[in-house]
Design an enzyme around this catalytic site. Structure first.
Site, PDB file in Angstrom:
ATOM      1  N   GLU A  36      -4.256  -1.932  10.953  1.00  0.00           N
ATOM      2  CA  GLU A  36      -2.754  -1.204  10.712  1.00  0.00           C
ATOM      3  C   GLU A  36      -1.853  -1.592  11.968  1.00  0.00           C
ATOM      4  O   GLU A  36      -0.771  -2.255  12.588  1.00  0.00           O
ATOM      5  CB  GLU A  36      -2.560  -0.909   9.680  1.00  0.00           C
ATOM      6  CG  GLU A  36      -0.680  -0.246   9.394  1.00  0.00           C
ATOM      7  CD  GLU A  36      -0.624   0.902   8.295  1.00  0.00           C
ATOM      8  OE1 GLU A  36       0.391   0.886   7.839  1.00  0.00           O
ATOM      9  OE2 GLU A  36      -2.041   1.047   7.673  1.00  0.00           O
ATOM     10  N   ILE A  62       0.830  -1.120  -0.287  1.00  0.00           N
ATOM     11  CA  ILE A  62      -0.074   0.404   0.206  1.00  0.00           C
ATOM     12  C   ILE A  62       1.109   1.387  -0.017  1.00  0.00           C
ATOM     13  O   ILE A  62       2.076   1.442   0.747  1.00  0.00           O
ATOM     14  CB  ILE A  62      -0.846  -0.190   1.089  1.00  0.00           C
ATOM     15  CG1 ILE A  62      -1.558   1.318   1.163  1.00  0.00           C
ATOM     16  CG2 ILE A  62      -0.191  -0.169   2.359  1.00  0.00           C
ATOM     17  CD1 ILE A  62      -3.181   1.577   1.791  1.00  0.00           C
ATOM     18  N   THR A  65       6.588  -0.577   1.807  1.00  0.00           N
ATOM     19  CA  THR A  65       7.032  -2.173   1.854  1.00  0.00           C
ATOM     20  C   THR A  65       6.813  -2.617   1.380  1.00  0.00           C
ATOM     21  O   THR A  65       5.666  -2.739   1.047  1.00  0.00           O
ATOM     22  CB  THR A  65       6.349  -2.754   3.551  1.00  0.00           C
ATOM     23  OG1 THR A  65       6.925  -1.171   4.906  1.00  0.00           O
ATOM     24  CG2 THR A  65       6.576  -3.508   4.112  1.00  0.00           C
ATOM     25  N   ASN A 114       4.397   8.490  16.673  1.00  0.00           N
ATOM     26  CA  ASN A 114       4.027   8.460  17.743  1.00  0.00           C
ATOM     27  C   ASN A 114       3.042   9.539  18.069  1.00  0.00           C
ATOM     28  O   ASN A 114       2.263   9.843  19.369  1.00  0.00           O
ATOM     29  CB  ASN A 114       5.135   7.407  18.784  1.00  0.00           C
ATOM     30  CG  ASN A 114       4.518   6.342  18.641  1.00  0.00           C
ATOM     31  OD1 ASN A 114       4.445   5.697  17.861  1.00  0.00           O
ATOM     32  ND2 ASN A 114       5.384   5.315  19.408  1.00  0.00           N
ATOM     33  N   GLY A 169       4.658  12.820   4.779  1.00  0.00           N
ATOM     34  CA  GLY A 169       4.608  11.402   6.086  1.00  0.00           C
ATOM     35  C   GLY A 169       3.144  11.360   6.384  1.00  0.00           C
ATOM     36  O   GLY A 169       2.492  10.892   5.465  1.00  0.00           O
ATOM     37  N   SER A 170       3.132  11.796   7.756  1.00  0.00           N
ATOM     38  CA  SER A 170       1.470  11.400   8.456  1.00  0.00           C
ATOM     39  C   SER A 170       0.357  12.277   7.423  1.00  0.00           C
ATOM     40  O   SER A 170      -0.700  11.865   7.554  1.00  0.00           O
ATOM     41  CB  SER A 170       1.384  11.695   9.251  1.00  0.00           C
ATOM     42  OG  SER A 170       2.656  10.805  10.595  1.00  0.00           O
TER      43      SER A 170
END
Length: 381
Positions: free
Chosen positions: A244, A123, A158, A368, A131-132
């Site tokens: 996830e 994905i 990944t 995080n 990024g986020s």
């Protein structure tokens, strides 16, 4: 005491999986790390034994199991090494988008190959400049007749080298307000014109896990490869991120358990100043602290998995678990390396690899810091 979600049949399955991994994974893991990739033959062997996507319906090659079996697979793969994270991503993160939102034709075309290990999935969310912040991705796709024209670049993907099918997060409406309303999901196949791979990225850890850049230059994607509805991609992502992040928490917990077990064995046998270093009070206190954190983490995690299996919304607690368990694992990796002394810095000791592999867990699947933001928001702040 009755386990909250595992029963006798699950443990029989775990024993079978462990036998498989002792034959097909443990002896070769160092080689895979050195080669910087896991061979496709391992994926095919996993598929042949029914260890890929077991939750899928039998008509697509699955076993229609409950998600407890997937938990066992993710746990046992992590015990081998964190570099096997791509298998869990395939079975429990990427494939569920097709299983949940795909058409009958899409499922029939791709899912049987996914269970056999013939089709490896990925994905693609993250971009070089994003990024986020998914709402601000720059990858775009516009409908042109019977195909989408996809342009953009993704990174840190990944399974990026092996992937035969990539779920690409893109914008099909760049003028949507709010921005996330313009996000859609496209399934890009290996042979789609305009799709290419960039570098296989050289990472600090997770060496055998193939992570890559993906490039889309006027990439032609058939219209029927749209997953779900246009503009609903962000909603789909939010619905699936719970699982996830739970998988990341599972991996962190197991890694911590493995590190503490290895270190306990080491301090019992390693001598200094005429006695085992496990006899020193400082060592005993450190081990006691880590063992306690492990027990607390496992109890919290198991309760979350049971709730997830029951279909409950546990986004807040999963965000807590993803943050806390990955941070705990990172701290434990440092403590365990310290207790190993100089040997902990040597490649032949497992703790050295764990020390490298653990930190990224606090970054992927949402940093995080993002987890803390979600928690705060759900607390009404």
């Amino acid at each position: 005491m009755k386990h909250p979600y595992l029963f006798d049949e699950h443990e029989i399955f775990r024993k079978s999986l462990r036998r498989f991994l002792e034959k097909e994974a443990y002896p070769f893991y160092d080689e895979w790390e050195n080669n910087r990739i896991i061979p496709r033959s391992f994926w095919e062997k996993m598929g042949k034994q029914g260890f890929l996507c077991p939750h899928l319906p039998e008509e697509y090659g699955g076993s229609e199991t409950d998600w407890g079996y997937s938990v066992i697979i993710n746990e046992e793969l992590e015990r081998v090494g964190s570099g096997l994270v791509g298998v869990g991503l395939h079975s429990d993160i990427a494939v569920p988008y097709i299983a949940s939102y795909g058409t009958k034709a899409q499922k029939e075309k791709w899912l049987p190959g996914c269970t056999k290990g013939e089709i490896i999935t990925a994905i693609a969310m993250t971009e070089p400049g994003t990024g986020s912040d998914l709402a601000n991705i720059s990858t775009t796709a516009f409908l042109d007749g019977d195909r989408y024209i996809l342009n953009g670049q993704k990174t840190f993907i990944t399974n990026g080298i092996h992937a035969d099918l990539v779920i690409v997060v893109c914008k099909t409406n760049t003028k949507a307000v709010p921005k996330h309303k313009g996000i859609s999901l496209l399934a890009v196949e290996r042979n789609n014109p305009g799709f290419s791979r960039g570098r296989k990225l050289n990472k600090v850890g997770l060496h055998c896990q193939d992570t890559a850049e993906l490039i889309f230059e006027d990439c032609e994607v058939p219209k029927e490869n749209l997953i779900g509805e246009e503009g609903e991609g962000f909603l789909y992502l939010m619905e699936k991120l719970q699982q996830e992040r739970l998988i990341v928490a599972i991996a962190a917990q197991v890694a911590a358990e493995e590190m503490v077990a290895d270190t306990l064995e080491y301090v019992k046998n390693r001598e200094a100043f005429g006695k085992a270093i496990g006899k020193f009070q400082n060592t005993q206190f450190k081990m006691a602290e880590m063992a306690t954190e492990i027990e607390m983490g496992r109890t919290f995690l198991d309760s979350l998995i049971a709730s997830h299996l029951a279909g409950e919304d546990i986004v807040t607690k999963v965000s807590m678990a993803k943050w806390k368990l990955t941070e705990t694992a990172r701290r434990i990796s440092m403590e365990c390396m310290q207790l190993h002394g100089g040997y902990g810095y040597m490649e032949e000791y497992k703790i050295a690899r764990r020390y490298r592999d653990i930190p990224v867990a606090s970054i992927y699947a949402g940093t995080n810091e993002v987890m803390k933001g979600i928690i705060a928001k759900r607390l009404g702040l």
